[in-house]
Design an enzyme around this catalytic site. Structure first.
Site, PDB file in Angstrom:
ATOM      1  N   GLU A 480       0.925  -0.974   0.005  1.00  0.00           N
ATOM      2  CA  GLU A 480       0.020   0.084   0.121  1.00  0.00           C
ATOM      3  C   GLU A 480       0.937   1.242  -0.202  1.00  0.00           C
ATOM      4  OE1 GLU A 480      -4.033   1.006   2.596  1.00  0.00           O
ATOM      5  OE2 GLU A 480      -2.054   0.625   3.501  1.00  0.00           O
ATOM      6  N   GLU A 486      -9.616   2.425   0.577  1.00  0.00           N
ATOM      7  CA  GLU A 486     -10.359   2.466   2.217  1.00  0.00           C
ATOM      8  C   GLU A 486     -10.571   3.991   2.656  1.00  0.00           C
ATOM      9  OE1 GLU A 486      -7.537   0.830   4.980  1.00  0.00           O
ATOM     10  OE2 GLU A 486      -5.957   2.423   4.541  1.00  0.00           O
TER      11      GLU A 486
HETATM   12  C1  NOJ Z   1      -5.336  -0.905   7.017  1.00  0.00           C
HETATM   13  C2  NOJ Z   1      -5.279  -1.711   5.580  1.00  0.00           C
HETATM   14  O1  NOJ Z   1      -4.713  -0.642   4.682  1.00  0.00           O
HETATM   15  C3  NOJ Z   1      -6.492  -2.303   5.261  1.00  0.00           C
HETATM   16  O2  NOJ Z   1      -6.655  -2.705   3.939  1.00  0.00           O
HETATM   17  C4  NOJ Z   1      -6.943  -3.118   6.429  1.00  0.00           C
HETATM   18  O3  NOJ Z   1      -8.407  -3.676   6.098  1.00  0.00           O
HETATM   19  C5  NOJ Z   1      -6.913  -2.845   7.598  1.00  0.00           C
HETATM   20  N1  NOJ Z   1      -5.500  -2.033   8.103  1.00  0.00           N
HETATM   21  C6  NOJ Z   1      -7.224  -3.767   8.907  1.00  0.00           C
HETATM   22  O4  NOJ Z   1      -6.047  -4.476   8.931  1.00  0.00           O
HETATM   23 CA    CA Z   2      -3.964   1.467   5.002  1.00  0.00          CA
END
Ligand code: NOJ
Ligand code: CA
Length: 678
Positions: A480, A486
Site C-alpha cells: 500500500e 479505504e
Molecule cells: C489497513 C489496511 O490498509 C486495510 O486494508 C486493512 O483492512 C486494515 N488495515 C485492517 O488490517
Molecule cells: Ca492503510
C-alpha cells in the site's frame, strides 16, 4: 563579423552569468547517450557533485558526507584519490511486472575520497548515469579505522537549479505515507517523503527517490534553503539513525529525469539499481485478481471482531469463494479470521494469534473448499504494530499458510500512535521505531525472506516504501504506502478526483500498489459518495499497476453492474509492456499495457475534477492485426457529483494507426480492452 558570431558573443556573457561558480572538477561521467553529465569536485576539503542535462545545469553543486555518533564527521578534509569507470548495456527479464524485458544501460564512475588528517578514512562514491536519470551511493570500504558505523546524519543534498513545482506528501508524520498529495512551488516544501516529483519551469520532470533500501533507514527530503533539498534519515530508537559494520554500501540516491511526465513512469531506473533476483524460479507466484471480506468491514456492515456481525465466518467466506470461482478470481482475502481483533486492536496488537483461526472460521474446510474450485485463500496478518510479537509467530504462521495453499499474505501495520513496537527479548523493554527506520526496513525483509522459503508472496499495508526490492525478492509483490480505496469508505475527506493522477506520477514511481480498486457501487460508509464515475473505477485497473489487484466491492454490488464486472474479469495483472500515452501529475493520465502471454492491449485513462477530451493514437498496437476495441466509457452527462453511473460500453474494429478520442467526465475515466482478432 558574421551575424552568427556576433550573436554568439552577445549570448556568451548571459550564459556565464547563469552558470553557477564552482570548484574545479576532479572527475566526471556522462550518460551513454550524452543526455546527462555528472561532475564531482572537492571544495575546501568537501565533496560536491552537480548534474547537467543536455548541457544545461540542473542540479547545482550539492554536498555529500556524514555525521556519526561517536566518530568525527566525514565531510571535510577530504581529497580525491582515485577513480574507476565502466559501462554496462544489458537486458534482463522480470518474472512478472509492468514489462517483461528491461534494458540496463549506464556509465559508472566510482570515486574514492580520503581524509587528509586524523585517521585518513576513505569513502567511495559511485555514480551510475543513465539517459533517463542517475543513482549514486556511498560505500564504506574495509579499513582499520572504520568498523562499527553509527550514522546520525547523512548530509547528501540535491540543489535543484531551475524553478520547480513539486508534488509531495509530508514525511516524519504519524500517518506514514497516507496523506493527500500537495502541489506547491518547490520553495514551499518542508519535509517530504520520496518519491517526490518536480516539474521545472522549462518543462523537465524529475523524481527523487532511493533504490535498494536494505539495512538502512528510509530517506526523507528536507528543504534547507531556496530549492536545496537535504537527506533526512528516519530516526531510530537508539540514538543513531543507521548502525552498520563496514564494509557496506548505502541505498542508491536516485533522480529520474524526463521531458515527459510519462517518461518517469516508463523509466526502469529504480529496478535497474537493485540487485538481480536471488530467489531463482518464482513461477509459483501467480499474478492474479482477488476478492475478499474487506469492503464490508470498512463500510461497517461487518466487523473484524467476533460477534454477530463477524465477517470472517465460514458461510460468508464460502459466498466469496463461490463468487470468485464463478467470475475467475484466483484469491479470496479474509480479514478478521484470527484471534486478536476483539476490543481496541488499533492500540494493542500483542493479542494477535497468526497460527489459529476463530471458532466460526473453519480454515481447514474453507481452504479445501476453495481448492476444489481453483481458488486460494489470501492470508492476513494485521500486526497492530506489535511487530516483534508478529515476528516471533512468523514461522508457525507461514507454515500454516503454506500447508493450506495460502500463497499470498497481506500484512498490516496499523499503529495507534504511528510508531511500531519492537521488543528484542520476550518480556523485555518495548522500543518504539519509525515505520521507515532501519529496524523496520530489516523487519520487512526478514518477513519476505521467511515467506520466500515457503513459496509465499507478501503484500504489505502500512509498509515501508518500495525501493525496487521486488527485483531481488520477487515474492515481495505489492504494498500500500499511500491513501488507498479505504479512504473512500471513511476518509475525511475521501480521495479527491485528482488522486489517481497524482499517485501515478508520485507513489507509483516507487513500485506496485495494492490500491484495491473497483468499487462499482460508488459509495463509502453511510453512503458517502466516492468522487469517481463508474468508468473510472475500471480505468484504475490499468492505470494503477500491481500484480495482484483486488475487486474490492461486495459480490452483490458487482451482480448489479454486470457490464462493469466484465472488464474487471477480463483485465490482466501481468504485462509484456507498458506505455504512457499522455498525462500530467494531478490532472490526467492514459496508460496502454500489453497483456503478458497474450496479444490483447488494455488502456486506462483517468482525469481529475475536470472533463477533458484526450486523443488516443493506437500506434502501440501490433502492425497487421485487427482488434476489437471494447470501450467502457463515461456516458452523456456523466459527472462524479451528479451522474456517476452514466456509463456506455461500445465495440468497434480498429488497427494500428487509428485514432480514438476519449471523452472523460469530471471525475471520470475510460477503460478499453483491445482484443486481438485472428
Ligand atoms: C489497513 C489496511 O490498509 C486495510 O486494508 C486493512 O483492512 C486494515 N488495515 C485492517 O488490517
Ligand atoms: Ca492503510
Amino acid at each position: 563579423m558574421s551575424l552568427l558570431r556576433r550573436t554568439a558573443l552577445a549570448v556568451l556573457p548571459l550564459v556565464l552569468a547563469v552558470l553557477p561558480a564552482h570548484a574545479a572538477t576532479v572527475a566526471s561521467v556522462e550518460s551513454p547517450g550524452h543526455v546527462l553529465r555528472v561532475e564531482l569536485d572537492v571544495d575546501d576539503g568537501r565533496i560536491g557533485y552537480r548534474v547537467f542535462r543536455k548541457g544545461m545545469p540542473l542540479i547545482g553543486t550539492s554536498r555529500l558526507g556524514f555525521l556519526f555518533q561517536d566518530a568525527e564527521q566525514l565531510q571535510r578534509n577530504l581529497a580525491f584519490t582515485s577513480q574507476a569507470t565502466r559501462s554496462v548495456d544489458e537486458t534482463w527479464e522480470q518474472p512478472w511486472g509492468e514489462r517483461r524485458v528491461t534494458r540496463n544501460r549506464y556509465n559508472e564512475l566510482r570515486t574514492r575520497f580520503t581524509e587528509t588528517i586524523n585517521g585518513k578514512r576513505a569513502i567511495d562514491v559511485t555514480f551510475r548515469v543513465y539517459d533517463d536519470g542517475l543513482g549514486f551511493r556511498y560505500e564504506f570500504p574495509d579499513q582499520a579505522s572504520v568498523k562499527d558505523v553509527r550514522i546520525t546524519d547523512e548530509l547528501t543534498e540535491f540543489d535543484v537549479l531551475p524553478d520547480a513545482t513539486a508534488w509531495w506528501i509530508p514525511a516524519g508524520e504519524w500517518n506514514r505515507y497516507e496523506y493527500l498529495y500537495d502541489r506547491t512551488p518547490l520553495r514551499e516544501v518542508s519535509q517530504a517523503h520520496t518519491p517526490i516529483t518536480l516539474k521545472t519551469a522549462d518543462g523537465t520532470y524529475l523524481s527523487f527517490h532511493e533504490a535498494a533500501l536494505v539495512d538502512y533507514s528510509g530517506m526523507w527530503l528536507r528543504r534547507v534553503e531556496d530549492q536545496r533539498l537535504k537527506a533526512q534519515l528516519a530516526p531510530g530508537s537508539e540514538g543513531w539513525k543507521v548502525r552498520r559494520s563496514a564494509p557496506f554500501s548505502t541505498p542508491w540516491r536516485t533522480i529520474t529525469i524526463s521531458d515527459r511526465a510519462g517518461g518517469l513512469v516508463e523509466s526502469s531506473l529504480i529496478l535497474n539499481l537493485n540487485e538481480p533476483n536471488t530467489l531463482g524460479d518464482v513461477s509459483w507466484f501467480k499474478p492474479a485478481k482477488y476478492v475478499g471480506v474487506w469492503w464490508a468491514l470498512h463500510l461497517e456492515d461487518r466487523t473484524w471482531a467476533t460477534g454477530p456481525k463477524h465477517g470472517a465466518n465460514t458461510e460468508e467466506t464460502k459466498r466469496y469463494i463461490d463468487f470468485a470461482a464463478k467470475h475467475g478470481f484466483r484469491g479470496v482475502l479474509v480479514e478478521g479470521w484470527n484471534p486478536g481483533w476483539d476490543g481496541n486492536w488499533f492500540a494493542n496488537g500483542w493479542g494477535f494469534d497468526f497460527a489459529r483461526a476463530t471458532p466460526d472460521f473453519d480454515i481447514e474446510a474453507l481452504s479445501k473448499y476453495a481448492a476444489s474450485k481453483g481458488v486460494h485463500l489470501i492470508g492476513h496478518h494485521e500486526t497492530g504494530c506489535a511487530v516483534s510479537h508478529y515476528e516471533r509467530q512468523l514461522p508457525k504462521a507461514l507454515d500454516l499458510d503454506a500447508r493450506l495453499g495460502i500463497d499470498v499474505v497481506k500484512t498490516g501495520y496499523v499503529c495507534d500512535a504511528g510508531q511500531i513496537e519492537r521488543q528484542d527479548v520476550e518480556g523485555g523493554p518495548v522500543l518504539r521505531e519509525w515505520h521507515d527506520g532501519q529496524w523496520r526496513a530489516n523487519h520487512q525483509l526478514r518477513v519476505v525472506q521467511e515467506a520466500a522459503k515457503r513459496h509465499v508472496a507478501m503484500v504489505d499495508h502500512e509498509p515501508i516504501k518500495d525501493t525496487g526490492l521486488r527485483r531481488t525478492y520477487p515474492n515481495w509483490i505489492s504494498r500500500e504506502g499511500a491513501r488507498g480505496m479505504e479512504y473512500n469508505a471513511w476518509g475525511h475527506p475521501p480521495n479527491p478526483p485528482e488522486h489517481e493522477a497524482n499517485l501515478v506520477f508520485t507513489r507509483l514511481l516507487a513500485g506496485p500498489m495494492d490500491f484495491t480498486p473497483g468499487v462499482v457501487s460508488l459509495k463509502g460508509r453511510g453512503g458517502q459518495p466516492i468522487q469517481s464515475t463508474l468508468a473510472k473505477q475500471l480505468a484504475n485497473y490499468v492505470v494503477i499497476y500491481s500484480p495482484v489487484q483486488m475487486a474490492a466491492d461486495l459480490p452483490e454490488h458487482y451482480e448489479q453492474h454486470p457490464d462493469a464486472l466484465r472488464f474487471i474479469e477480463d483485465v490482466p495483472t501481468d504485462w509484456e509492456d507498458t506505455r504512457v500515452v499522455n498525462g500530467e501529475p494531478g490532472d490526467f493520465v492514459t496508460i496502454a499495457r500489453k497483456q503478458r502471454g497474450g496479444d490483447d492491449w488494455f488502456v486506462g485513462s483517468v482525469t481529475d475534477e475536470n472533463a477533458r477530451t484526450l486523443s488516443l493514437p493506437l500506434d502501440f498496437l501490433d502492425a497487421g492485426r485487427t482488434y476489437e476495441a471494447q470501450v467502457y466509457r463515461d456516458g452523456d452527462g456523466a459527472d462524479w457529483k451528479t451522474k456517476p453511473f452514466a456509463f456506455v460500453v461500445e465495440r468497434r474494429r480498429v488497427k494500428r494507426g487509428d485514432l480514438l478520442s476519449l471523452k472523460l467526465a469530471p471525475g471520470g475515466g475510460a477503460a478499453i480492452r483491445l482484443r486481438a482478432l485472428e
